[in-house]
Structures are given as structure tokens and as C-alpha cells.
Design an enzyme around this catalytic site. Sequence first.
Site, PDB file in Angstrom:
ATOM      1  N   GLY A  20      13.347  44.829   9.893  1.00  0.00           N
ATOM      2  CA  GLY A  20      13.635  45.261  11.127  1.00  0.00           C
ATOM      3  C   GLY A  20      15.069  45.686  11.543  1.00  0.00           C
ATOM      4  O   GLY A  20      15.055  45.767  12.752  1.00  0.00           O
ATOM      5  N   CYS A  21      15.628  45.989  10.641  1.00  0.00           N
ATOM      6  CA  CYS A  21      17.171  46.589  11.193  1.00  0.00           C
ATOM      7  C   CYS A  21      17.313  48.050  11.049  1.00  0.00           C
ATOM      8  O   CYS A  21      16.529  48.572  10.054  1.00  0.00           O
ATOM      9  CB  CYS A  21      18.083  45.884  10.383  1.00  0.00           C
ATOM     10  N   LEU A  22      17.648  48.700  11.691  1.00  0.00           N
ATOM     11  CA  LEU A  22      18.025  50.242  11.640  1.00  0.00           C
ATOM     12  C   LEU A  22      19.010  50.648  10.517  1.00  0.00           C
ATOM     13  O   LEU A  22      18.636  51.501   9.707  1.00  0.00           O
ATOM     14  CB  LEU A  22      18.794  50.862  12.702  1.00  0.00           C
ATOM     15  N   SER A  23      19.783  49.590  10.049  1.00  0.00           N
ATOM     16  CA  SER A  23      20.730  49.654   8.858  1.00  0.00           C
ATOM     17  C   SER A  23      20.389  48.720   7.912  1.00  0.00           C
ATOM     18  O   SER A  23      19.355  47.702   8.190  1.00  0.00           O
ATOM     19  CB  SER A  23      22.309  49.719   8.938  1.00  0.00           C
TER      20      SER A  23
END
Length: 247
Positions: free
Chosen positions: A87-90
Amino acid sequence: MAWKRVAALFATCQALHYTPTKHTSRRHRIRMRAAATAARPAKLDTLVQAMAGLPDDKYRYKQLLHWAQEAPSLPASDQIDSNKVPGCLSTVYVVASLEEDGTVLLQGDSDAQLTKGLVVLLVKGLSGALPEEILNVDASFIKECGVAASLTPGRNNGFVNMLGVVKAKVAALSGGAVGGAIDVDALSAKLAALQPTAVEASGSGVRVVAACFEGLAPEKRQALVGAVLGGDGDGVEVVCETPGEAG
């Protein structure tokens, strides 16, 4: 003078090194824990106060980037799926281990500098704490730092997920005995109102994947889940993800 106060706060931030010294005396550890608030380990409390005391978001942003630059990279052997934060953009990795005295040692890394700075905030603040202390930490401390307002909703949600993964790993290290058992089936039945695609155990709480979280800030996702669970959600750490974030 104001510049002296800022310099002192920066010095406080830098005084807490990326990784705890392995030969720190037990007497020092006990003293640090005694100074903590009821809700936070002492190191984390010190960092929260120092970050909140900086003049504005520019200084806080600069501090996060400085931490990212000084922190070592994780070895390739630790950059594996089991250490990856969902669930992290990076791309974010978190590793946890137990020291001989029963305290937790954290390490982390990210391919984005600002996100890595957030990882280091957790590493600095939670390394050296006991498992039960970490499991009692609430993600809302990021707001007290004065950092949350300058982060995108995606990064805010990613930070909540980072803490959730840390807690999951710490709970696993402590044998799952800390915090008590969670009745996932009962929670899942109540969360059916959100039409989730997945509800599963995640360390000391649950991971909920639902399309209704799309476009909602992390605190609004948490508020929505809290409203559905009511009293049954008290003390339960919830990681909220959209189907796209869950992959």
C-alpha cells in the site's frame, strides 16, 4: 534567539542515531523507558517533540531528507517480499529483530528519499523499545510531529501501513503473546458492510482491503472502519488499503 532554538531542536533529532548502539547499558535503557509517555517509547517521544518544535514544514521536510541520506541501505538479502510494506506509493522494506535484552532493533529502506525519511523516523523512534511498547504506539503521532499536513494522502496511508508492518513483525517476534488474540471472523462479519475484498490478521490487528477506501485520506479510512466496528474495534490496529494498493 530563535535560531539557537532551531539549532537545539536539530541537535536533538541528530542525537538519536539511525541504529541503537548494541552495547548500550541496561541502566541507560531503563532510564530511557522511564522517561517515556504512557503511549510512546522515550526515543519516539523525544523525536515527536523535537520535530513539532521546528519552525515550519520546510525544516521538517529537510530533517526527513537528511535522515534518508545518512541512513544505510538494506542489503539485497533483506529486500524481499516478506519485508515489503504493502500500500505504499514507493517501495519500502522493514526488518525487525530482537536484541538479547528483549528490545527490538529495526531497519528499513525505500527507493524514495522522503519515504525513507519516514521509515527512519520509525527506526530511530522505536528501536530499543520493548515489543509491548511498540504494539501500543498509535500512528497519530505523525500529526503531532507536524509532518502529516505536508504529506500526500498516499504517503500518509503508506506511513500507517509502515507502522502496521512493524507491529506485525514485532508481534511475530514476541510469539504473538502481546496484545491478545483478535477474533478476525467476528470483525470480518461487522466489516461486511464495507464490502471488502479481504479481511485478514495483520500482527496486532487486521488488514482490510476495500474499494470504498478509494480517494479517502488515511484518517478518514480509519474513521470509517471505526464507525463500522464500534466498540469491537477498540485497541485493534487496522491497515486500510484499496484493491489497487493491495496489488
